[in-house]
Design an enzyme around this catalytic site. Structure first.
Site, short mmCIF file in Angstrom:
data_model
loop_
_atom_site.label_atom_id
_atom_site.label_comp_id
_atom_site.label_asym_id
_atom_site.label_seq_id
_atom_site.Cartn_x
_atom_site.Cartn_y
_atom_site.Cartn_z
N GLY A 38 0.78 -1.23 0.00
CA GLY A 38 0.00 0.00 0.00
C GLY A 38 0.81 1.27 0.00
NE ARG A 96 -13.62 20.67 8.75
CZ ARG A 96 -14.52 19.79 8.33
NH1 ARG A 96 -15.79 19.94 8.69
NH2 ARG A 96 -14.16 18.77 7.58
CG HIS A 130 -12.50 26.32 8.57
ND1 HIS A 130 -13.83 26.39 8.20
CD2 HIS A 130 -12.48 26.19 9.92
CE1 HIS A 130 -14.58 26.29 9.28
NE2 HIS A 130 -13.79 26.18 10.33
CG ASP A 169 -20.80 29.97 11.88
OD1 ASP A 169 -20.24 30.93 11.31
OD2 ASP A 169 -20.47 28.79 11.70
CE LYS A 192 -22.79 26.83 13.57
NZ LYS A 192 -22.34 26.06 12.41
CG ASP A 218 -19.97 28.01 6.10
OD1 ASP A 218 -18.93 28.64 6.38
OD2 ASP A 218 -20.51 27.20 6.89
CB THR A 223 -22.75 16.67 8.06
OG1 THR A 223 -23.06 17.82 8.85
CG2 THR A 223 -21.50 16.00 8.61
N GLY A 225 -25.65 19.69 7.74
CA GLY A 225 -26.57 19.92 8.84
C GLY A 225 -26.82 21.39 9.12
#
EC number: 2.7.6.1
Length: 309
Positions: A38, A96, A130, A169, A192, A218, A223, A225
């Site tokens: 690998g 992040r 970010h 946010d 939030k 953003d 995700t 959400g």
């Protein structure tokens, strides 16, 4: 333009080919293979001695494989006597993890910066970091491009009746304000509370969105959400429509399903990360021409910042 070489890893070959097409050149050849256990093996198939080299490789999922592949390619280029190694990382993985948010945790973005510099890169070109302070983790030039220049033109072409820009946010207010300034619009903010990692709960909307076409912006959509719950809040507060904009389409977990079943009217993203699924609400805009223009300017020792002035 001066003579230079353009290489690509396996993370996003289609994007690299689009950049090469915009430059009217061919991608330089490199064999990227795996040993039986690998481990990654790379062999450059043409000379780079004394050449300025650009390498395209976003460190998206699988982030560890893509990052290691990039480091090995940079090492091969350095040992082959390239005069400069400019890494084009449309999406900067681990961004992040840019600070110690809790005791006994790493600052992984700084570690990635150290690894890249130790490998031998001489310049980094990325998009919508970010956290802007990541540029300070490097001791080499870093060009942090803005995806908003492409997103802005698309939104302007829609001729929305009553648009307003929204931040998902408090942390994204500066980004939303910059985008709103480009379009001459006002902003609203979503307040939030994040209960656990990769999950968010929208509490309320700061500002009036009744009868508005909300443009939710953003730097990345993971995700989905956050944007789905934000869209629900906007619609409950009387918004006519909700368009979500995101530079980086991480789209992990059930993101595609969430978007498809949500009250969001459209999700507009760029091609910094290859899409792994399909959704009728998603529209992709290419930033390959922008990166191609940046390569030209760097190669000609011209200003990059003037593109966004």
């Amino acid at each position: 333009m001066q003579d230079f070489k353009l290489f690509s890893g396996n993370a996003h070959r289609e994007f690299a080919q689009n950049v090469a097409k915009n430059l009217d050149i061919e991608l330089s050849l490199a064999e990227i293979t795996r040993f039986s256990d690998g481990e990654i093996n790379i062999r450059l198939c043409e000379s780079v001695r004394g050449k300025e080299v650009f390498v395209i490789q976003p460190t998206c999922a699988p982030a560890n494989d893509n990052l290691m592949e990039l480091l090995i390619m940079v090492d091969a280029l350095k040992r082959s006597s390239a005069s400069s190694i400019n890494v084009i990382m449309p999406y900067f993985g681990y961004a992040r993890q840019d600070r110690k948010a809790a005791p006994r945790v790493p600052i992984s973005a700084k570690l990635v910066a150290d690894l890249l510099q130790r490998a031998g890169i001489t310049r980094l070109i990325t998009m919508d970091l970010h956290a802007g302070q990541i540029q300070g983790f490097f001791d080499i030039p870093v060009d942090n491009l803005y995806g908003s220049i492409v997103l802005k033109d698309h939104i302007a072409s829609k001729n929305l009746k009553n648009p307003i820009v929204a931040s998902p946010d408090i942390g994204g207010v500066a980004r939303a304000r910059y985008f709103a300034k480009l379009l001459g619009l006002e902003i609203v903010i979503v307040d939030k509370r994040r209960e656990r990692a990769n999950e968010s709960e929208v509490m309320n909307v700061i500002g009036n969105v009744e009868g508005k076409d909300v443009i939710l912006i953003d730097d990345m959509i993971d995700t989905a959400g956050t944007i789905v719950k934000a869209a629900e809040a906007f619609k409950k507060n009387g918004a006519t429509s909700v368009i979500a904009l995101g530079t980086h389409a991480v789209f992990s977990g059930a993101a595609y399903q969430r978007i498809q079943e949500s009250s969001i009217d459209e999700v507009i993203i760029t091609d910094t990360i290859p899409l792994k699924g399909n959704c009728s609400k998603i529209k992709v805009l290419s930033v390959a021409p922008l990166f191609a223009e940046v390569i030209k300017r760097i190669n000609n020792n011209e200003s990059v910042n003037s593109l966004f002035a």
